[in-house]
Design a protein around this motif. Structure first.
Motif, PDB file in Angstrom:
ATOM      1  N   UNK A  75       0.814  -1.212   0.000  1.00 54.80           N
ATOM      2  CA  UNK A  75       0.000   0.000   0.000  1.00 54.80           C
ATOM      3  C   UNK A  75       0.850   1.266   0.000  1.00 54.80           C
ATOM      4  N   UNK A  76       1.942   1.252   0.746  1.00 53.58           N
ATOM      5  CA  UNK A  76       2.795   2.443   0.818  1.00 53.58           C
ATOM      6  C   UNK A  76       3.381   2.785  -0.545  1.00 53.58           C
ATOM      7  N   UNK A  77       3.906   1.783  -1.242  1.00 54.61           N
ATOM      8  CA  UNK A  77       4.502   2.030  -2.559  1.00 54.61           C
ATOM      9  C   UNK A  77       3.439   2.430  -3.574  1.00 54.61           C
ATOM     10  N   UNK A  78       2.261   1.803  -3.471  1.00 53.76           N
ATOM     11  CA  UNK A  78       1.176   2.143  -4.391  1.00 53.76           C
ATOM     12  C   UNK A  78       0.769   3.606  -4.230  1.00 53.76           C
ATOM     13  N   UNK A  79       0.582   4.034  -2.980  1.00 56.92           N
ATOM     14  CA  UNK A  79       0.175   5.419  -2.732  1.00 56.92           C
ATOM     15  C   UNK A  79       1.268   6.397  -3.148  1.00 56.92           C
ATOM     16  N   UNK A  80       2.517   6.031  -2.875  1.00 55.26           N
ATOM     17  CA  UNK A  80       3.629   6.904  -3.261  1.00 55.26           C
ATOM     18  C   UNK A  80       3.693   7.048  -4.780  1.00 55.26           C
ATOM     19  N   UNK A  81       3.448   5.945  -5.481  1.00 52.43           N
ATOM     20  CA  UNK A  81       3.525   5.986  -6.943  1.00 52.43           C
ATOM     21  C   UNK A  81       2.411   6.836  -7.539  1.00 52.43           C
TER      22      UNK A  81
END
Length: 282
Positions: free
Chosen positions: A118-124
């Protein structure tokens, strides 16, 4: 009731019991804490079937770190606790394709995260949005800076940005004023009253010297981000192009491998004797 039960033992849980709407289950899997819940769609939509939600505890880093999985062939009214747990067991956890943290396997769950945590998805997606908005951001900063420079050249010293909250209702809107001296709070309130604002303290007063410096710094950062984004895009294109070339080479190599592929002409000639002199050598 369905006779299905969970594929793994759950001490203290009657897997053949009817599934309740508020049923939840938390367990450890691969060192991660996973929690299952029954989704309201299971009983809220006709012919929807059983659907559960599964979340990974990421220590509160994100508000939403969950996925879902569904059995459209199993009505909620017929589902057992074991059915829900069996669905829960089917949800796979894989390393995030970006950072390696736990993520949901897109092949076993309902998710648009494509193997990212989730963290990488939101950052992307935040970065993608920032990239898309950057050109307009640069234009706005340049225009704002030019207004400050122009007004300073005309003897103005301060800028007042105020949000007008119409007394009659409707949408709030932003207004910009330039002054040739620092206005007092009473003068600002009087100005906002003329605009019929219901709120008289929603404003920001900035000296033009400070404003100009701030805008120049923001513009420099935006221009630097533009270069960074361009480099990232170029690198991504290079990676994609290399992957395409590698795939093309692999296809070509497979076509040249004996027995893998034959041309129509080669197939037509198969089984025919060679042409030319076929006599015995003497």
């Amino acid at each position: 009731m369905s006779d299905n039960s969970s594929p793994t033992p759950y001490p203290g849980i009657e897997t053949s019991a009817p599934l309740a709407r508020d049923f939840t289950f938390t367990t450890q899997r691969a060192g991660e804490t996973l929690t299952m819940r029954v989704e309201a769609a299971s009983w809220g939509y006709p012919n929807w079937g059983l659907q559960i939600g599964v979340s990974i505890d990421d220590g509160g880093k994100t508000r939403h770190n969950s996925t879902g999985v569904r059995r459209p062939d199993l009505p909620f009214e017929r589902a057992t606790v074991g059915d829900a747990l069996a669905l829960f067991e089917s949800v796979g956890i894989v390393p995030c394709r970006t950072c390696g943290a736990p993520a949901f396997d897109p092949d076993t769950s309902i998710t648009n995260r494509a193997g990212e945590c989730e963290s990488c998805f939101l950052e992307r997606i935040d970065r993608d949005f920032e990239r898309q908005m950057l050109p307009s951001r640069i234009r706005e900063l340049k225009a704002e800076l030019q207004r400050a420079v122009d007004h300073k050249a005309k003897g103005f010293t301060h800028r007042l940005l105020a949000m007008i909250h119409p007394e009659a209702g409707g949408d709030d809107y932003l207004v910009e004023f330039f002054t040739k001296k620092e206005p007092t709070p009473a003068e600002i309130e009087k100005l906002l009253k003329k605009r019929r604002s219901a709120v008289l303290n929603d404003y920001r007063l900035t000296h033009l010297d400070i404003l100009q410096t701030s805008l120049q710094e923001a513009l420099a950062k935006a221009e630097a981000d533009k270069v960074t984004f361009a480099a990232e895009t170029t690198e991504a294109r290079k990676v994609a192009a290399k992957a395409a070339r590698d795939a093309k080479k692999a296809i070509g190599a497979a076509a040249k491998t004996p027995g893998k592929a034959r041309s129509p002409k080669a197939t037509a000639r198969a089984g025919k004797p060679p042409q030319g002199d076929q006599g015995d050598a003497s």
